[in-house]
Design a protein around this motif. Structure first.
Motif, PDB file in Angstrom:
ATOM      1  N   MET A  21       0.834  -1.202   0.000  1.00  0.00           N
ATOM      2  CA  MET A  21       0.000   0.000   0.000  1.00  0.00           C
ATOM      3  C   MET A  21       0.868   1.251   0.000  1.00  0.00           C
ATOM      4  O   MET A  21       0.582   2.220  -0.714  1.00  0.00           O
ATOM      5  CB  MET A  21      -0.932  -0.003   1.221  1.00  0.00           C
ATOM      6  CG  MET A  21      -2.023  -1.050   1.186  1.00  0.00           C
ATOM      7  SD  MET A  21      -3.043  -1.027   2.685  1.00  0.00           S
ATOM      8  CE  MET A  21      -3.893   0.540   2.490  1.00  0.00           C
ATOM      9  N   TYR A  22       1.914   1.218   0.806  1.00  0.00           N
ATOM     10  CA  TYR A  22       2.827   2.362   0.869  1.00  0.00           C
ATOM     11  C   TYR A  22       3.488   2.588  -0.481  1.00  0.00           C
ATOM     12  O   TYR A  22       3.570   3.728  -0.965  1.00  0.00           O
ATOM     13  CB  TYR A  22       3.878   2.122   1.957  1.00  0.00           C
ATOM     14  CG  TYR A  22       4.971   3.153   1.977  1.00  0.00           C
ATOM     15  CD1 TYR A  22       4.769   4.411   2.533  1.00  0.00           C
ATOM     16  CD2 TYR A  22       6.232   2.874   1.432  1.00  0.00           C
ATOM     17  CE1 TYR A  22       5.775   5.363   2.542  1.00  0.00           C
ATOM     18  CE2 TYR A  22       7.247   3.818   1.438  1.00  0.00           C
ATOM     19  CZ  TYR A  22       7.005   5.063   1.998  1.00  0.00           C
ATOM     20  OH  TYR A  22       8.008   6.015   1.998  1.00  0.00           O
ATOM     21  N   GLU A  23       3.952   1.536  -1.114  1.00  0.00           N
ATOM     22  CA  GLU A  23       4.618   1.656  -2.404  1.00  0.00           C
ATOM     23  C   GLU A  23       3.677   2.193  -3.478  1.00  0.00           C
ATOM     24  O   GLU A  23       4.068   3.032  -4.300  1.00  0.00           O
ATOM     25  CB  GLU A  23       5.168   0.300  -2.847  1.00  0.00           C
ATOM     26  CG  GLU A  23       6.293  -0.231  -1.986  1.00  0.00           C
ATOM     27  CD  GLU A  23       6.677  -1.653  -2.347  1.00  0.00           C
ATOM     28  OE1 GLU A  23       7.709  -2.127  -1.845  1.00  0.00           O
ATOM     29  OE2 GLU A  23       5.939  -2.286  -3.139  1.00  0.00           O
ATOM     30  N   LEU A  24       2.433   1.724  -3.458  1.00  0.00           N
ATOM     31  CA  LEU A  24       1.494   2.091  -4.514  1.00  0.00           C
ATOM     32  C   LEU A  24       0.970   3.515  -4.365  1.00  0.00           C
ATOM     33  O   LEU A  24       0.865   4.253  -5.360  1.00  0.00           O
ATOM     34  CB  LEU A  24       0.305   1.114  -4.520  1.00  0.00           C
ATOM     35  CG  LEU A  24       0.561  -0.280  -5.077  1.00  0.00           C
ATOM     36  CD1 LEU A  24      -0.653  -1.167  -4.845  1.00  0.00           C
ATOM     37  CD2 LEU A  24       0.874  -0.213  -6.571  1.00  0.00           C
ATOM     38  N   TRP A  25       0.622   3.909  -3.140  1.00  0.00           N
ATOM     39  CA  TRP A  25      -0.159   5.139  -2.985  1.00  0.00           C
ATOM     40  C   TRP A  25       0.427   6.188  -2.035  1.00  0.00           C
ATOM     41  O   TRP A  25       0.091   7.365  -2.171  1.00  0.00           O
ATOM     42  CB  TRP A  25      -1.561   4.786  -2.497  1.00  0.00           C
ATOM     43  CG  TRP A  25      -2.293   3.877  -3.433  1.00  0.00           C
ATOM     44  CD1 TRP A  25      -2.572   4.104  -4.759  1.00  0.00           C
ATOM     45  CD2 TRP A  25      -2.836   2.598  -3.129  1.00  0.00           C
ATOM     46  NE1 TRP A  25      -3.262   3.044  -5.294  1.00  0.00           N
ATOM     47  CE2 TRP A  25      -3.439   2.097  -4.308  1.00  0.00           C
ATOM     48  CE3 TRP A  25      -2.897   1.818  -1.971  1.00  0.00           C
ATOM     49  CZ2 TRP A  25      -4.072   0.867  -4.374  1.00  0.00           C
ATOM     50  CZ3 TRP A  25      -3.530   0.586  -2.034  1.00  0.00           C
ATOM     51  CH2 TRP A  25      -4.108   0.119  -3.214  1.00  0.00           C
ATOM     52  N   PHE A  26       1.257   5.823  -1.081  1.00  0.00           N
ATOM     53  CA  PHE A  26       1.626   6.759  -0.023  1.00  0.00           C
ATOM     54  C   PHE A  26       3.127   7.010   0.092  1.00  0.00           C
ATOM     55  O   PHE A  26       3.608   7.420   1.145  1.00  0.00           O
ATOM     56  CB  PHE A  26       1.087   6.259   1.320  1.00  0.00           C
ATOM     57  CG  PHE A  26      -0.387   5.994   1.297  1.00  0.00           C
ATOM     58  CD1 PHE A  26      -1.294   7.033   1.136  1.00  0.00           C
ATOM     59  CD2 PHE A  26      -0.880   4.692   1.409  1.00  0.00           C
ATOM     60  CE1 PHE A  26      -2.652   6.785   1.095  1.00  0.00           C
ATOM     61  CE2 PHE A  26      -2.235   4.442   1.373  1.00  0.00           C
ATOM     62  CZ  PHE A  26      -3.128   5.491   1.210  1.00  0.00           C
ATOM     63  N   SER A  27       3.863   6.777  -0.971  1.00  0.00           N
ATOM     64  CA  SER A  27       5.310   7.005  -0.956  1.00  0.00           C
ATOM     65  C   SER A  27       5.701   8.215  -1.801  1.00  0.00           C
ATOM     66  O   SER A  27       6.851   8.338  -2.226  1.00  0.00           O
ATOM     67  CB  SER A  27       6.045   5.758  -1.468  1.00  0.00           C
ATOM     68  OG  SER A  27       5.613   5.423  -2.781  1.00  0.00           O
ATOM     69  N   GLY A  28       4.769   9.117  -2.020  1.00  0.00           N
ATOM     70  CA  GLY A  28       5.032  10.298  -2.829  1.00  0.00           C
ATOM     71  C   GLY A  28       5.751  11.384  -2.050  1.00  0.00           C
ATOM     72  O   GLY A  28       6.000  11.257  -0.837  1.00  0.00           O
ATOM     73  N   PRO A  29       6.070  12.483  -2.710  1.00  0.00           N
ATOM     74  CA  PRO A  29       6.778  13.590  -2.045  1.00  0.00           C
ATOM     75  C   PRO A  29       5.861  14.343  -1.077  1.00  0.00           C
ATOM     76  O   PRO A  29       4.626  14.295  -1.194  1.00  0.00           O
ATOM     77  CB  PRO A  29       7.196  14.485  -3.215  1.00  0.00           C
ATOM     78  CG  PRO A  29       6.206  14.189  -4.296  1.00  0.00           C
ATOM     79  CD  PRO A  29       5.856  12.736  -4.149  1.00  0.00           C
ATOM     80  N   ALA A  30       6.485  15.051  -0.143  1.00  0.00           N
ATOM     81  CA  ALA A  30       5.711  15.808   0.841  1.00  0.00           C
ATOM     82  C   ALA A  30       4.872  16.898   0.184  1.00  0.00           C
ATOM     83  O   ALA A  30       3.802  17.259   0.689  1.00  0.00           O
ATOM     84  CB  ALA A  30       6.660  16.421   1.874  1.00  0.00           C
TER      85      ALA A  30
END
Length: 260
Positions: free
Chosen positions: A40-49
């Motif tokens: 889930m983190y890799e797909l959707w929540f690992s973007g820039p601040a």
């Protein structure tokens, strides 16, 4: 504290799931929760601040899904409340359409997807039509029941004060029917999430349902479970926010029914 009292069982289930899938029964189709969270983190929540840590996949799939879900739900809610109040206050009109309502609510919305594709020939229009058709029934039926069950004392009082029909609806009927209307709206919100996923799986080119389908086709079990987990979290959050709004709007109703 109330939230913790309701949710304490969830981490226990996740812990048991983690232990079983790691040490007792390992299967690629049933990955442990820790692996699902990483995916889930890799797909959707690992973007820039600067993007609130959301990835491009999140903007390309989660946002369109939420727009479809809320767009279809709002449209169905408006239609359902307006038609429900009209039918609930007019037994003559409701007598003509009761049979059609019973027939329509018995038809599974996914079965009409091919028909909507032929009629609208557009992915977005087809998806919205599917959501609206499935979502409108609980709103419509609860609005009819709420408008029909208004206490006669209220309507007679409104007549004595000489209220117009518009004032009668705004001041008496809609407030009296609002608890049942909100019950229908809350039920329809969860249906909108389900139908959003179904419409994206069968006729979409983006969205959470489409991403779930692509993960299934590529044998990405963690991706499939990630989409399922995301839908569960979204459903919980949306329902919780609706309950908070309902409590604020209907605070007068809870106070009026509070026992001394």
């Amino acid at each position: 504290m109330k939230v913790l009292n309701r949710l304490w069982f969830v981490p226990l289930v996740i812990l048991v799931w983690e232990l079983i899938t790691r040490f007792v029964y390992f299967d690629d189709d049933f990955p442990p929760p820790s692996q699902i969270v990483v995916r889930m983190y890799e797909l959707w929540f690992s973007g820039p601040a600067s993007q609130l840590f959301l990835t491009e996949d999140a903007f390309d799939n989660i946002m369109p899904s939420l727009a479809r879900m809320f767009g279809g739900w709002i449209l169905a809610s408006v239609l359902g409340v307006v038609l429900g109040v009209i039918l609930g206050r007019s037994r003559k009109i409701s007598g003509y359409v009761d049979g059609l309502i019973e027939l329509g609510r018995a038809v599974p919305p996914p079965m009409l997807l091919p028909l909507f594709v032929v009629l609208f020939q557009s992915g977005l229009a087809t998806q919205l039509a599917t959501i609206v058709f499935g979502v409108i029934w609980p709103v419509l039926l609860n609005s009819i029941d709420g408008a029909r069950s208004v206490d006669r004392t209220y309507t007679e009082t409104a007549t004595v004060f000489g209220l117009s029909k518009a004032q009668h609806l705004r001041v008496v009927v809609i407030p009296a029917a609002s608890p049942k209307i909100f019950a229908g709206l809350r039920l329809s919100l969860s249906l909108a999430l389900i139908l959003m996923v179904i419409s994206e799986i069968f006729g979409g080119t983006d969205g959470i349902g489409y991403q779930l389908l692509q993960a299934q086709r590529s044998f990405d079990a963690a991706g499939v479970w990630s989409a399922i987990a995301l839908l569960g979290v979204l459903g919980y959050l949306v329902n919780s926010l609706f309950v908070l709004a309902e409590r604020r709007v209907l605070i007068w109703h809870r106070q009026a029914n509070r026992t001394p």
